[in-house]
Design an enzyme around this catalytic site. Sequence first.
Site, PDB file in Angstrom:
ATOM      1  CE1 TYR A 185      10.815  18.347   7.867  1.00 12.54           C
ATOM      2  CE2 TYR A 185      12.846  17.098   7.455  1.00 12.54           C
ATOM      3  CZ  TYR A 185      11.940  17.857   6.928  1.00 12.54           C
ATOM      4  OH  TYR A 185      11.710  17.862   5.580  1.00 12.54           O
ATOM      5  CE1 TYR A 191      11.467  15.802   1.803  1.00  4.80           C
ATOM      6  CE2 TYR A 191      13.375  14.724   1.045  1.00  4.80           C
ATOM      7  CZ  TYR A 191      12.998  15.637   1.593  1.00  4.80           C
ATOM      8  OH  TYR A 191      13.495  16.424   2.415  1.00  4.80           O
ATOM      9  CG  ASP A 236      14.411  13.410  -6.554  1.00  2.00           C
ATOM     10  OD1 ASP A 236      15.657  13.120  -6.195  1.00  2.00           O
ATOM     11  OD2 ASP A 236      13.742  14.273  -5.624  1.00  2.00           O
ATOM     12  CE  LYS A 271      18.947  12.136   1.040  1.00  2.00           C
ATOM     13  NZ  LYS A 271      17.649  12.467   0.414  1.00  2.00           N
TER      14      LYS A 271
HETATM   15  C1  LIG Z   1      17.228  13.756   0.364  1.00  2.00           C
HETATM   16  C2  LIG Z   1      16.288  14.211  -0.947  1.00  2.00           C
HETATM   17  C3  LIG Z   1      16.059  15.138  -1.473  1.00  2.00           C
HETATM   18  C4  LIG Z   1      16.817  16.641  -1.036  1.00  2.00           C
HETATM   19  O1  LIG Z   1      18.129  16.471  -0.581  1.00  2.00           O
HETATM   20  P1  LIG Z   1      18.880  17.365   0.286  1.00  2.00           P
HETATM   21  O2  LIG Z   1      20.255  17.188  -0.078  1.00  2.00           O
HETATM   22  O3  LIG Z   1      18.569  17.044   1.738  1.00  2.00           O
HETATM   23  O4  LIG Z   1      18.335  18.808  -0.152  1.00  2.00           O
HETATM   24  C5  LIG Z   1      15.369  15.287  -2.684  1.00  2.00           C
HETATM   25  N1  LIG Z   1      14.951  14.396  -3.475  1.00  2.00           N
HETATM   26  C6  LIG Z   1      15.133  12.933  -2.732  1.00  2.00           C
HETATM   27  C7  LIG Z   1      14.273  11.842  -3.419  1.00  2.00           C
HETATM   28  C8  LIG Z   1      15.535  12.791  -1.454  1.00  2.00           C
HETATM   29  O5  LIG Z   1      15.589  11.575  -1.127  1.00  2.00           O
END
Ligand SMILES: *Cc1c(COP(=O)(O)O)cnc(C)c1O
Length: 445
Positions: free
Chosen positions: A25, A153, A253, A282
């Site tokens: 960003y 997100y 997610d 992550k």
């Molecule tokens: C960080 C994140 C993503 C995206 O992951 P990237 O490895 O940055 O592409 C998707 N969903 C959630 C909940 C996240 O925290």
Amino acid sequence: MDESCASRPEERLLRFDREHLWHPYGSMTDPIPVWPVREAEGVHLVLEDGRRLIDGMASWWAVIHGYRHPRLVAALREQAGRLSHVMFGGLTHGPAVALGERLVRLTPEPLQHVFFADSGSVAVEVAMKMALQYRIARGESRRRRFLALRHGYHGDTFAAMSVCDPEGGMHHLFTGFLPHQYFAPAPRCRPGEDPTQDLAAFREVLLAHGEEITAVILEPVVQGAGGMRFYSPDYLAGVRRLCDRHGVLLIADEIATGFGRTGTLFACEQAGIAPDLLCVGKALTGGMLTLAATLCTTEVAATISRGEPGLFMHGPTFMANPLACRVACESIDLLLEGDWKARVRRIAQGLEAGLAPCRALPGVRDVRVLGAIGVVELDHPVDMHVLPGRFVERGVWVRPFRNLVYVMPPFVMEDDDLERLTAAICEVVALEAHASSSQRESKPA
Ligand SMILES: *Cc1c(COP(=O)(O)O)cnc(C)c1O
């Protein structure tokens, strides 16, 4: 003597960075400050000039065991000496199988099939594509849309962006290009509170558009980058029931929440539910390398494989990279061998106690802690040209966004470092409150 020779190495590094490298960003003409990191160990970042910073961010949820953990480094070295990469088309390898076994064993029972992706956003794309191929295979051509939550997100690629919060996200910028999705209000019931009203609002959206909806996608219990909001697991349980009743798939997610961050290994456990699809990323590799995965049920996998064209249509070049898979196995083993629950609980207590003084500060709207996540929500956006520097001056690394100052430290952070981290947050927030209130006062009426 020419100027570039005279300047210190970190100045040259910063100059090139400023002129040529994008940051997340970022702006190429008005970039916010960056600090060069030389190395990192445990919970400390070491800057090029030798200063050490206590890391409050775990490099965005990922570095749960701290930096340069000897077991992760050894696993990576060993694997690099054997097989660092091989295509996954038509071939397989030990690290992929070993990681697949762990993921199938640790996630809710119905999730039996694993797709390895190279980043979180790609794992979300894969989950959405799986949900769509599932509908295509079932001949349900009307079910083409997703239902997401406001303040969600899910990543920065296009399908992922389309299910991010439509106001906080990038919808207005890409109007006409992003697929149209449906959104339910963000749940307001905090953990322990009654979800009835929020569930009624969710149900209303589901009833209005249910026949068009292929899947619900949400972040279980913690909405991360869309606002750092915590909500009741009972809401999640209610959403699961409504999805079942209306024949809608549920995508969880857990890219931010997975691997212990909220106090359970996966946040879904708090609601006692199993999603139909699950995304992890992550902390999967303990922050050593990029890797993510999408898991799905046998019902989803078998349906896709029966339908047209009988294949799941995705295959990244670096799918199931052996280095990343091997280090992910080591990271998971390290987590499970240790008393991570007690560590997360201790961090929660430290954050709770250390951030409590912020509650009394002007300009602070809310202070909240869940698991190893601490959030100070302000009533105004912070100045990103100023605030990170104030943290660096105090020997800590904290990167706020919008009106949120938040931390999710490595699980290995000891009490004294945690105290320094939270004390620095209180100081900086106090300064910030003072600056922003005097700014408000000086504004002409
Ligand atoms: C960080 C994140 C993503 C995206 O992951 P990237 O490895 O940055 O592409 C998707 N969903 C959630 C909940 C996240 O925290």
